[in-house]
Design a protein around this motif. Structure first.
Motif, PDB file in Angstrom:
ATOM      1  N   GLU A 257       7.487   6.402   3.036  1.00 46.04           N
ATOM      2  CA  GLU A 257       5.995   6.721   3.333  1.00 46.04           C
ATOM      3  C   GLU A 257       5.576   6.175   4.722  1.00 46.04           C
ATOM      4  N   GLN A 258       4.375   6.097   5.356  1.00 46.97           N
ATOM      5  CA  GLN A 258       4.256   6.381   6.632  1.00 46.97           C
ATOM      6  C   GLN A 258       3.637   4.969   6.707  1.00 46.97           C
ATOM      7  N   SER A 259       2.451   4.278   6.304  1.00 49.29           N
ATOM      8  CA  SER A 259       1.624   3.358   6.091  1.00 49.29           C
ATOM      9  C   SER A 259       2.550   2.037   5.968  1.00 49.29           C
ATOM     10  N   SER A 260       2.608   1.148   6.984  1.00 50.23           N
ATOM     11  CA  SER A 260       3.571   0.058   6.823  1.00 50.23           C
ATOM     12  C   SER A 260       2.844  -0.929   6.999  1.00 50.23           C
ATOM     13  N   ARG A 261       1.523  -0.967   6.646  1.00 50.30           N
ATOM     14  CA  ARG A 261       0.229  -2.159   6.064  1.00 50.30           C
ATOM     15  C   ARG A 261       0.991  -3.373   5.437  1.00 50.30           C
TER      16      ARG A 261
END
Length: 418
Positions: A257-261
């Motif tokens: 997955e791209q988001s690392s928030r």
């Protein structure tokens, strides 16, 4: 009725992508001819999709017609595929225990395979199997690996691995054994810390099993569903033999997955010292047989423990392993750069399945002398081509009428030079 997907054998024995050829089912290409002292064998890695997991995750199969999802429809298809490709070694994931006992194992045994199986821990109904042709190999050792550890809070998942040591049956020449490993790492994209630790545990077992008396390692084939994409930190660690994970978000490890928030950063070290595995992915204290200990033995044990403590103090954020591993597949089509896909369902189409192998000693680019001593590395002769996401949706994704898992089988042909 859906169409069928076309896959072909690609000759890669000359390691030149531009000259890829299409081969028939038997590898008879003169380019790949070598000396007489050789042992050729084929390996299939296949996540066959456990029926229980299919039913528990029905939202992933909304695109499928109901009948193609029934086990009574799927198993004959899967068996037909295995029979057709006729690989010498099968590494299967998501093998459901009840189906293994009643159908899968008996069917494979009737095809000339010897089967070994490791079920997941806890109450999970599936596991990993390695099956091999009696005619090609004899079994030297079976080494299951459980990634669940009650004494390590991080390791609370029920994934497993299986490592076999196989002896090629060669009448005329002495051959090193071949170490074959199979695993299905944790899926959860957000738990890269667990995935890396599971991988380290598998590598430590491989290291222990493949280690030979003269200090070298026998050839290794490592298959499985690694739940990580090409180019991700976990993938790069396997291929490059090193990873500096300082400042790496745990959700970035597998690249799913791209988001690392809001994600935690990997702790240093990732796993606690009581796991008994070093940052070099080897066992720190050799498991010794339970025998009566003398006083001098006890002193040695104390020394071993001290060594572990000293090692723990020197820990850094750098992981390493001792193998020079290559991937059978290149993960992108050379002409277009479009990604190859090994799994496809309603939610995603990506590569998570791999066959890694210890290549012939050619050194590692930019790291002279970094490769480990091998007794006869493996040469990749051919692989069964993979497909694009677009290819798979032309046959309504996976599973479909003809392909009865949500993963494609991976196939490779290897040569062991003796």
């Amino acid at each position: 009725m859906e169409g069928t997907i076309k896959r072909h054998w690609e000759d890669v024995c000359n390691h030149n992508k531009e000259e890829t050829k299409i081969l028939g089912d038997k590898n008879d290409d003169p380019m790949c001819e070598g000396s007489e002292n050789k042992f050729d064998f084929s390996v299939m890695s296949y996540n066959i999709l456990s029926q229980d997991l299919l039913e528990d995750n029905s939202h992933l199969y909304k695109h499928c017609r109901r009948p193609v999802l029934h086990w009574s429809f799927r198993f004959p298809n899967i068996l037909k595929e295995i029979k057709h490709f006729d690989a010498d070694v099968l590494c299967l994931q998501e093998v459901q225990e009840d189906h293994y006992g009643t159908e899968i194992r008996p069917s494979l045994e009737s095809l000339g395979y010897h089967c070994e199986y490791k079920m997941r821990t806890g109450r999970k109904p599936d596991g990993c199997a390695i099956c091999f042709k009696h005619s090609k190999f004899s079994l030297l050792s079976v080494n299951p690996v459980e990634f669940y550890r009650r004494d390590v809070p991080l390791l609370d998942r029920d994934n497993v691995g299986l490592v076999l040591l196989l002896q090629p049956k060669i009448p005329s020449a002495a051959s090193p054994a071949i170490c074959v490993a199979n695993t299905h790492l944790l899926y959860n994209p957000r738990r890269g810390d667990i995935k890396l630790t599971q991988l380290a545990m598998l590598l430590a077992e491989i290291s222990s099993v493949a280690h030979q008396k003269d200090g070298s390692f026998c050839p290794i084939v490592m298959c499985g569903d690694f739940n990580s994409v090409p180019g991700s930190p976990l993938y790069s660690f396997i291929k490059e033999g090193k990873l500096n994970y300082e400042g790496l978000a745990i959700g970035k490890v597998s690249g799913q997955e791209q988001s690392s928030r809001g994600q935690r950063i990997l702790s240093i070290p990732i796993w606690p010292p009581n796991l008994g595995i070093s940052q070099n992915c080897v066992y720190e204290v050799q498991q010794v047989p339970k025998v009566e200990k003398t006083d001098s033995d006890l002193t040695q044990t104390q020394l071993d423990k001290t060594e572990v403590l000293v090692t723990a103090e020197k820990l850094s954020s750098k992981l390493q392993h001792h193998f020079s591993l290559s991937s059978v597949y290149s993960h992108y089509f050379p002409d277009t750069g479009i990604p190859e896909v090994t799994t496809c369902h309603s939610r995603s189409a990506i590569t998570v399945d791999y066959i890694f192998y210890s290549a012939e000693k050619e050194g590692v680019a930019g790291q002279p002398g970094a490769e480990v001593a091998l007794v006869g590395g493996l040469k990749l002769l051919a692989r069964l081509s993979l497909l694009t996401e677009q290819d798979l949706w032309t046959v309504n994704g996976l599973p479909n009428e003809n392909n009865s898992s949500d993963h494609l089988p991976l196939l490779a042909k290897f040569r062991l030079e003796l």
